[in-house]
Design a protein around this motif. Structure first.
Motif, PDB file in Angstrom:
ATOM      1  N   ARG A 193      -1.246   7.283   7.310  1.00  0.00           N
ATOM      2  CA  ARG A 193      -0.131   6.781   6.498  1.00  0.00           C
ATOM      3  C   ARG A 193      -0.597   5.548   5.818  1.00  0.00           C
ATOM      4  O   ARG A 193      -0.218   5.423   4.564  1.00  0.00           O
ATOM      5  CB  ARG A 193       1.100   6.273   7.616  1.00  0.00           C
ATOM      6  CG  ARG A 193       1.923   7.292   7.977  1.00  0.00           C
ATOM      7  CD  ARG A 193       2.843   6.744   8.964  1.00  0.00           C
ATOM      8  NE  ARG A 193       3.659   7.529   9.615  1.00  0.00           N
ATOM      9  CZ  ARG A 193       4.258   7.595  10.724  1.00  0.00           C
ATOM     10  NH1 ARG A 193       3.925   6.275  11.119  1.00  0.00           N
ATOM     11  NH2 ARG A 193       4.883   8.334  11.491  1.00  0.00           N
ATOM     12  N   CYS A 194      -1.555   4.737   6.266  1.00  0.00           N
ATOM     13  CA  CYS A 194      -1.961   3.474   5.477  1.00  0.00           C
ATOM     14  C   CYS A 194      -3.302   4.007   4.834  1.00  0.00           C
ATOM     15  O   CYS A 194      -3.395   3.632   3.518  1.00  0.00           O
ATOM     16  CB  CYS A 194      -2.282   2.301   6.529  1.00  0.00           C
ATOM     17  SG  CYS A 194      -0.626   1.784   6.968  1.00  0.00           S
ATOM     18  N   VAL A 234      -1.549  -6.904  11.616  1.00  0.00           N
ATOM     19  CA  VAL A 234      -0.523  -5.746  11.881  1.00  0.00           C
ATOM     20  C   VAL A 234       0.276  -5.819  12.990  1.00  0.00           C
ATOM     21  O   VAL A 234      -0.225  -5.908  14.107  1.00  0.00           O
ATOM     22  CB  VAL A 234      -1.388  -4.385  11.727  1.00  0.00           C
ATOM     23  CG1 VAL A 234      -0.387  -3.202  12.185  1.00  0.00           C
ATOM     24  CG2 VAL A 234      -2.183  -4.517  10.464  1.00  0.00           C
ATOM     25  N   ASN A 235       1.517  -5.852  12.799  1.00  0.00           N
ATOM     26  CA  ASN A 235       2.517  -6.043  14.240  1.00  0.00           C
ATOM     27  C   ASN A 235       2.539  -4.650  14.917  1.00  0.00           C
ATOM     28  O   ASN A 235       2.289  -3.764  14.446  1.00  0.00           O
ATOM     29  CB  ASN A 235       3.634  -6.483  13.747  1.00  0.00           C
ATOM     30  CG  ASN A 235       3.812  -7.925  12.983  1.00  0.00           C
ATOM     31  OD1 ASN A 235       2.878  -8.930  13.346  1.00  0.00           O
ATOM     32  ND2 ASN A 235       4.704  -8.231  12.128  1.00  0.00           N
ATOM     33  N   ILE A 270       0.881  -1.039  -0.092  1.00  0.00           N
ATOM     34  CA  ILE A 270       0.014  -0.005  -0.021  1.00  0.00           C
ATOM     35  C   ILE A 270       0.873   1.238  -0.108  1.00  0.00           C
ATOM     36  O   ILE A 270       0.264   2.554   0.088  1.00  0.00           O
ATOM     37  CB  ILE A 270      -0.792  -0.043   1.229  1.00  0.00           C
ATOM     38  CG1 ILE A 270      -0.175  -0.043   2.663  1.00  0.00           C
ATOM     39  CG2 ILE A 270      -2.155  -1.133   1.093  1.00  0.00           C
ATOM     40  CD1 ILE A 270      -0.996   0.125   3.818  1.00  0.00           C
ATOM     41  N   GLU A 286       4.882  -3.204  16.380  1.00  0.00           N
ATOM     42  CA  GLU A 286       5.766  -2.037  15.967  1.00  0.00           C
ATOM     43  C   GLU A 286       5.695  -1.322  14.604  1.00  0.00           C
ATOM     44  O   GLU A 286       6.328  -0.141  14.033  1.00  0.00           O
ATOM     45  CB  GLU A 286       7.330  -2.549  15.965  1.00  0.00           C
ATOM     46  CG  GLU A 286       7.612  -2.668  17.409  1.00  0.00           C
ATOM     47  CD  GLU A 286       8.860  -3.824  17.530  1.00  0.00           C
ATOM     48  OE1 GLU A 286       8.873  -4.759  16.790  1.00  0.00           O
ATOM     49  OE2 GLU A 286       9.641  -3.495  18.199  1.00  0.00           O
ATOM     50  N   ALA A 287       4.594  -1.823  13.898  1.00  0.00           N
ATOM     51  CA  ALA A 287       4.084  -1.234  12.522  1.00  0.00           C
ATOM     52  C   ALA A 287       3.662   0.042  12.855  1.00  0.00           C
ATOM     53  O   ALA A 287       3.813   1.161  12.157  1.00  0.00           O
ATOM     54  CB  ALA A 287       3.067  -2.000  11.612  1.00  0.00           C
ATOM     55  N   CYS A 288       2.830   0.197  13.956  1.00  0.00           N
ATOM     56  CA  CYS A 288       2.446   1.586  14.293  1.00  0.00           C
ATOM     57  C   CYS A 288       3.150   2.339  15.691  1.00  0.00           C
ATOM     58  O   CYS A 288       3.309   3.388  15.601  1.00  0.00           O
ATOM     59  CB  CYS A 288       1.043   1.448  14.889  1.00  0.00           C
ATOM     60  SG  CYS A 288      -0.181   0.634  13.580  1.00  0.00           S
ATOM     61  N   PRO A 330      10.067   1.347  16.630  1.00  0.00           N
ATOM     62  CA  PRO A 330      10.861   0.337  17.216  1.00  0.00           C
ATOM     63  C   PRO A 330      10.850   0.315  19.078  1.00  0.00           C
ATOM     64  O   PRO A 330      10.719   1.529  19.271  1.00  0.00           O
ATOM     65  CB  PRO A 330      12.116   0.715  16.926  1.00  0.00           C
ATOM     66  CG  PRO A 330      12.038   2.181  16.073  1.00  0.00           C
ATOM     67  CD  PRO A 330      10.474   2.192  15.783  1.00  0.00           C
ATOM     68  N   ASN A 332       6.336   2.065   5.907  1.00  0.00           N
ATOM     69  CA  ASN A 332       6.696   1.482   7.059  1.00  0.00           C
ATOM     70  C   ASN A 332       7.991   0.556   7.042  1.00  0.00           C
ATOM     71  O   ASN A 332       8.728   0.828   7.982  1.00  0.00           O
ATOM     72  CB  ASN A 332       5.637   0.438   7.564  1.00  0.00           C
ATOM     73  CG  ASN A 332       4.627   1.273   8.491  1.00  0.00           C
ATOM     74  OD1 ASN A 332       4.563   2.435   8.631  1.00  0.00           O
ATOM     75  ND2 ASN A 332       3.692   0.545   9.302  1.00  0.00           N
ATOM     76  N   ALA A 354       7.526  -4.482  10.148  1.00  0.00           N
ATOM     77  CA  ALA A 354       6.539  -3.509  10.136  1.00  0.00           C
ATOM     78  C   ALA A 354       5.843  -3.324   9.072  1.00  0.00           C
ATOM     79  O   ALA A 354       4.838  -2.337   9.197  1.00  0.00           O
ATOM     80  CB  ALA A 354       7.854  -2.230  10.021  1.00  0.00           C
ATOM     81  N   PRO A 357       2.602  -3.668   7.172  1.00  0.00           N
ATOM     82  CA  PRO A 357       1.144  -3.909   8.000  1.00  0.00           C
ATOM     83  C   PRO A 357       0.356  -4.952   7.043  1.00  0.00           C
ATOM     84  O   PRO A 357      -0.737  -5.488   7.764  1.00  0.00           O
ATOM     85  CB  PRO A 357       0.553  -2.577   7.937  1.00  0.00           C
ATOM     86  CG  PRO A 357       1.200  -1.689   6.853  1.00  0.00           C
ATOM     87  CD  PRO A 357       2.538  -2.457   6.869  1.00  0.00           C
TER      88      PRO A 357
END
Lengths: 249, 162
Positions: free
Chosen positions: B114-115, B82-83, A50, B85-87, B90, A54, A199, A201
């Motif tokens: 962002r997504c 969605v993991n 997308i 650390e994606a949001c 780190p 990330n 990271a 998503p």
């Protein structure tokens, strides 16, 4: 403790070996990790990307990548069906901060223009051109299939930067050594996935171990069409792309 | 041995050659690292050096050890894959020392966009909105729970913010 002569001599020998290890300054190896048991690759589903950036941000932080350089990046393709050989590609800041919607009238226009994102990184080629041109043995493919750079040996001669057909290498502006994606070697040897995969998503990127029969990549490759970038270069690339458009270089 | 009567000059050359070879071997042994050639034409130790670099992203398995509740909430919703650390960025430092290193709560008005900001290059299956029209700059967690984003969970969103 019952200390007899035999035990003491054995102990001295072991201590001598350990001390030699300490003197050599050898870093601690990952316990239980056997290089011979792995053959690392990456699976990228273009239809899931997308363009959020990330992966680029995670990579930069994880690997302390200098500003303006990228070990992984995202490209936005615009392809006109009349000119599939000549796509319009952009990657502002490597896609690190996402992609703003193009202003109306800019870029390619028309009803037949398609757009998509393509994440890129080192392909960790099995027969990599970059390692073959290194004059000092500072870059190499590890026994588990990861292309790495020995920063202590690298002269910064830039041969490898020119040799890589995928543009995945750069010269670190301060260290003056070649740098590139390590496939997060410091993570995958400890059972973690790469920072970009962690990271991502949507699961567009998947770290894959081709020597692990339980890895889901085998099932995926059996059921889907996958391809590598620039197969005509015969580099043995191991970044496998699903749903890739033919216009991608 | 009359034949070698006038061969002294050959012996000298041989001696010089021998000294040269010995010196070369000595220098080579001194300068080439022990691990060079262990796996191929490179320094074998450099593999371990790269493997010893510090980890910055802790990995979701680590997060789930303490944040089991969030994991359960997330598991049922659309953000199951969605993991953390994606949001949240780190968090290895937070994982090493949860007491003193506290993660900053992201601003959902920026984070979610962002997504989920609409873009013609995004795949058609991906849910996206033009945030300027959809929420007029309001933080997304006014209505949605980030960990399980459907609208029905709105009160839980406020609960979680505390």
């Amino acid at each position: 403790m019952n200390m007899n002569r035999r035990f003491f001599i054995t102990l001295t020998g072991a201590a001598a070996i350990a001390w030699e290890h300490v003197l050599a300054g050898a870093p601690e190896a990952s316990p239980n990790y056997k290089m011979a048991d792995h053959w690392w690759a990456m699976l990228i589903d273009v239809d899931k990307c997308i363009g959020c950036g990330n992966c680029v941000r995670a990579c930069s932080v994880e690997n302390n990548v200098p500003e303006g350089f990228f070990r992984t990046w995202i490209e936005r393709y615009q392809v006109d069906d009349m000119h599939i050989e000549d796509p319009l590609v952009d990657s502002p800041q490597g896609g690190m901060h996402g992609f703003p919607q193009r202003a109306p009238g800019t870029g390619l226009t028309g009803n037949s223009v398609k757009e998509f994102f393509v994440p890129k990184l080192c392909n960790h080629c099995a027969d990599s051109p970059c390692t073959q041109v290194c004059p000092v043995g500072a870059t190499f493919t590890t026994p588990d299939g990861v292309v790495l750079v020995d920063e202590k040996y690298c002269l910064g001669c830039r041969y490898c930067v020119q040799a890589c057909p995928y543009g995945c290498r750069f010269i670190h502006p301060e260290k003056n050594v070649a740098q590139k994606c390590t496939l997060c070697y410091h993570r995958i040897t400890k059972g973690l996935t790469t920072a970009c995969c962690e990271a991502c998503p949507t699961g567009s990127r998947q770290l894959a171990d081709l020597k692990n029969p339980k890895d889901p990549i085998h099932e995926f490759m059996k059921l889907h069409s996958v391809q590598v970038l620039k197969p005509q270069m015969a580099t043995g690339a191991k970044a496998f792309y699903a749903n890739l458009d033919g216009s991608v270089r | 041995m009359n034949r070698f009567k006038d061969a002294e000059h050959l012996v000298r050359v041989a001696a010089v050659f021998l000294v040269g070879v010995t010196l070369f071997l000595c220098f080579r042994a001194w300068f080439v690292p022990k691990s060079f050639g262990e796996y191929g034409h490179y320094r074998g130790d450099s593999i371990a050096e790269v493997a010893a670099l510090p980890i910055v992203h802790a990995g979701h398995e680590t997060c789930e050890v303490c944040h089991q509740d969030v994991f359960e909430l997330k598991k049922a919703g659309k953000h199951a894959g969605v993991n953390c650390e994606a949001c949240h960025g780190p968090q290895a430092k937070h994982a090493d020392d949860p007491g003193s290193v506290k993660p900053v709560l992201p601003d959902t008005a920026v984070l979610c966009a962002r997504c989920h900001e609409a873009n013609s290059a995004k795949p058609k299956w991906f849910p996206a909105v033009v945030t300027a029209e959809h929420s007029q700059g309001l933080p997304c967690n006014t209505c949605h729970t980030p960990h399980s984003p459907h609208i029905g969970d709105a009160p839980a969103a406020k609960e979680e913010k505390k």
